[in-house]
Design a protein around this motif. Structure first.
Motif, mmCIF file in Angstrom:
data_model
loop_
_atom_site.group_PDB
_atom_site.id
_atom_site.type_symbol
_atom_site.label_atom_id
_atom_site.label_comp_id
_atom_site.label_asym_id
_atom_site.label_seq_id
_atom_site.Cartn_x
_atom_site.Cartn_y
_atom_site.Cartn_z
ATOM 1 N N SER A 134 6.256 2.854 -2.251
ATOM 2 C CA SER A 134 6.559 4.045 -3.049
ATOM 3 C C SER A 134 6.543 3.677 -4.528
ATOM 4 C CB SER A 134 7.934 4.612 -2.663
ATOM 5 O OG SER A 134 8.960 3.757 -3.122
ATOM 6 N N ASP A 135 6.681 4.687 -5.370
ATOM 7 C CA ASP A 135 6.716 4.448 -6.816
ATOM 8 C C ASP A 135 7.898 3.554 -7.206
ATOM 9 O OD1 ASP A 135 4.513 6.065 -7.053
ATOM 10 O OD2 ASP A 135 5.653 7.838 -7.674
ATOM 11 N N LYS A 136 9.006 3.660 -6.477
ATOM 12 C CA LYS A 136 10.214 2.890 -6.781
ATOM 13 C C LYS A 136 10.233 1.531 -6.096
ATOM 14 C CE LYS A 136 13.031 7.023 -7.374
ATOM 15 N NZ LYS A 136 14.174 7.780 -6.865
ATOM 16 N N GLY A 137 9.351 1.308 -5.142
ATOM 17 C CA GLY A 137 9.324 0.064 -4.382
ATOM 18 C C GLY A 137 8.943 0.322 -2.941
ATOM 19 N N THR A 138 9.955 0.642 -2.118
ATOM 20 C CA THR A 138 9.713 0.885 -0.696
ATOM 21 C C THR A 138 10.565 2.048 -0.206
ATOM 22 O OG1 THR A 138 9.282 -1.468 -0.310
ATOM 23 C CG2 THR A 138 9.780 -0.143 1.619
ATOM 24 N N LYS A 139 9.905 2.990 0.456
ATOM 25 C CA LYS A 139 10.632 4.051 1.159
ATOM 26 C C LYS A 139 10.921 3.506 2.552
ATOM 27 C CE LYS A 139 9.582 8.193 3.470
ATOM 28 N NZ LYS A 139 8.608 9.233 3.694
ATOM 29 N N VAL A 140 12.174 3.594 2.961
ATOM 30 C CA VAL A 140 12.601 3.088 4.262
ATOM 31 C C VAL A 140 13.047 4.269 5.119
ATOM 32 C CG1 VAL A 140 14.206 1.569 5.477
ATOM 33 C CG2 VAL A 140 13.394 0.946 3.188
ATOM 34 N N GLU A 141 12.487 4.364 6.305
ATOM 35 C CA GLU A 141 12.932 5.344 7.295
ATOM 36 C C GLU A 141 13.588 4.557 8.426
ATOM 37 O OE1 GLU A 141 9.861 8.319 8.374
ATOM 38 O OE2 GLU A 141 8.701 7.333 6.778
ATOM 39 N N PHE A 142 14.851 4.864 8.688
ATOM 40 C CA PHE A 142 15.613 4.167 9.720
ATOM 41 C C PHE A 142 16.007 5.167 10.790
ATOM 42 C CE2 PHE A 142 19.979 2.485 10.999
ATOM 43 C CZ PHE A 142 19.485 1.601 11.920
ATOM 44 N N GLU A 143 15.746 4.816 12.038
ATOM 45 C CA GLU A 143 16.127 5.660 13.175
ATOM 46 C C GLU A 143 16.898 4.816 14.174
ATOM 47 O OE1 GLU A 143 13.804 7.690 16.825
ATOM 48 O OE2 GLU A 143 13.217 8.424 14.838
ATOM 49 N N LEU A 144 17.996 5.360 14.681
ATOM 50 C CA LEU A 144 18.822 4.639 15.644
ATOM 51 C C LEU A 144 19.252 5.589 16.749
ATOM 52 C CD1 LEU A 144 20.376 2.006 16.359
ATOM 53 C CD2 LEU A 144 22.295 2.939 15.045
ATOM 54 N N THR A 145 19.023 5.172 18.004
ATOM 55 C CA THR A 145 19.481 5.903 19.179
ATOM 56 C C THR A 145 20.428 5.002 19.952
ATOM 57 O OG1 THR A 145 17.403 7.124 19.333
ATOM 58 C CG2 THR A 145 18.778 7.073 21.308
ATOM 59 N N VAL A 146 21.608 5.509 20.265
ATOM 60 C CA VAL A 146 22.583 4.750 21.049
ATOM 61 C C VAL A 146 23.048 5.595 22.230
ATOM 62 C CG1 VAL A 146 23.399 3.302 19.143
ATOM 63 C CG2 VAL A 146 24.496 5.484 19.565
ATOM 64 N N ASP A 147 23.326 4.913 23.341
ATOM 65 C CA ASP A 147 23.830 5.559 24.550
ATOM 66 C C ASP A 147 24.956 4.691 25.096
ATOM 67 O OD1 ASP A 147 24.278 7.006 26.851
ATOM 68 O OD2 ASP A 147 22.430 6.360 27.848
ATOM 69 N N PRO A 148 26.216 5.022 24.767
ATOM 70 C CA PRO A 148 27.339 4.202 25.226
ATOM 71 C C PRO A 148 27.546 4.263 26.737
ATOM 72 C CG PRO A 148 28.108 6.074 23.903
ATOM 73 C CD PRO A 148 26.618 6.148 23.967
ATOM 74 N N LYS A 149 28.048 3.150 27.309
ATOM 75 C CA LYS A 149 28.333 3.103 28.751
ATOM 76 C C LYS A 149 29.565 3.932 29.092
ATOM 77 C CE LYS A 149 26.378 -1.363 30.046
ATOM 78 N NZ LYS A 149 26.642 -2.731 30.486
ATOM 79 N N ILE A 150 30.604 3.770 28.281
ATOM 80 C CA ILE A 150 31.844 4.478 28.583
ATOM 81 C C ILE A 150 31.820 5.859 27.936
ATOM 82 C CG2 ILE A 150 33.252 2.411 28.916
ATOM 83 C CD1 ILE A 150 34.246 2.712 26.067
ATOM 84 N N PRO A 151 32.381 6.850 28.603
ATOM 85 C CA PRO A 151 32.404 8.182 27.997
ATOM 86 C C PRO A 151 33.283 8.170 26.750
ATOM 87 C CG PRO A 151 33.288 8.236 30.258
ATOM 88 C CD PRO A 151 32.989 6.816 29.913
ATOM 89 N N LEU A 152 32.696 8.538 25.640
ATOM 90 C CA LEU A 152 33.421 8.628 24.375
ATOM 91 C C LEU A 152 33.266 10.038 23.837
ATOM 92 C CD1 LEU A 152 32.127 5.340 22.672
ATOM 93 C CD2 LEU A 152 34.434 5.738 23.539
ATOM 94 N N PRO A 153 34.267 10.510 23.107
ATOM 95 C CA PRO A 153 34.109 11.821 22.484
ATOM 96 C C PRO A 153 32.882 11.820 21.572
ATOM 97 C CG PRO A 153 36.365 11.015 22.237
ATOM 98 C CD PRO A 153 35.552 9.887 22.814
ATOM 99 N N GLY A 154 32.138 12.909 21.588
ATOM 100 C CA GLY A 154 30.920 13.013 20.801
ATOM 101 C C GLY A 154 31.132 12.702 19.333
ATOM 102 N N PHE A 155 32.293 13.151 18.770
ATOM 103 C CA PHE A 155 32.545 12.903 17.357
ATOM 104 C C PHE A 155 32.676 11.409 17.071
ATOM 105 C CE2 PHE A 155 36.921 12.691 18.795
ATOM 106 C CZ PHE A 155 37.529 11.785 17.922
ATOM 107 N N LEU A 156 33.210 10.639 18.027
ATOM 108 C CA LEU A 156 33.372 9.202 17.822
ATOM 109 C C LEU A 156 32.015 8.493 17.861
ATOM 110 C CD1 LEU A 156 35.538 7.080 17.325
ATOM 111 C CD2 LEU A 156 35.711 6.759 19.784
ATOM 112 N N VAL A 157 31.150 8.901 18.795
ATOM 113 C CA VAL A 157 29.802 8.329 18.878
ATOM 114 C C VAL A 157 29.046 8.634 17.589
ATOM 115 C CG1 VAL A 157 27.603 8.368 20.106
ATOM 116 C CG2 VAL A 157 29.740 8.461 21.398
#
Length: 144
Positions: free
Chosen positions: A99-122
């Protein structure tokens, strides 16, 4: 319940420098407070990490993970969870674009916890990871 989040940000460095920082996974604890230990178990012929074992702690949840990394030159780095004490699945990806400033970074993360956690905590844990990725990585790269 799997949750996916994305974050875009700019780093004032060329994509090769950003990729070198990302590929130096053993240095993750220097810029990601969640990462406590990181050990590269196997590498590709070019020396980049392939299989990595790490311990993490995020929002009071401790985890030991093994992930496999893959690279597309200096354009992208991806990882997929092989084993974890706390997650069924995790997939992450950084895509780097000049990019004009250096590097545009696109970060994507998908997680699937084993134990049931409230959605807001995930979502909070994921938001913390996305913020660490943008702020921590940017500070780390720009200080090199």
């Amino acid at each position: 319940m799997a949750v996916t989040g994305t974050k875009e940000f700019e780093i004032k460095a060329d994509p090769e420098t950003v990729m070198a920082a990302l590929a130096a996974v053993e240095r993750l604890p220097e810029w990601s407070s969640a990462h406590k230990t990181v050990a590269v178990e196997t590498t590709y012929p070019d020396g980049r990490p392939h299989r990595v074992r790490m311990t993490l702690s995020i929002l009071g949840i401790n985890d030991e993970q093994v992930v496999d990394y893959s690279f597309d030159g200096d354009d992208s780095i991806e990882w997929s969870l092989v084993e974890s004490s706390q997650q069924n699945a995790q997939d992450g990806k950084y895509v780097l674009t000049p990019s004009d400033k250096g590097t545009k970074v696109e970060f994507e993360l998908t997680v699937d916890p084993k134990i049931p956690l409230p959605g807001f905590l995930v979502k909070k844990a994921q938001k913390t990871a996305l913020e660490t990725a943008s702020k921590g990585l940017t500070k780390f790269v720009e200080s090199l």
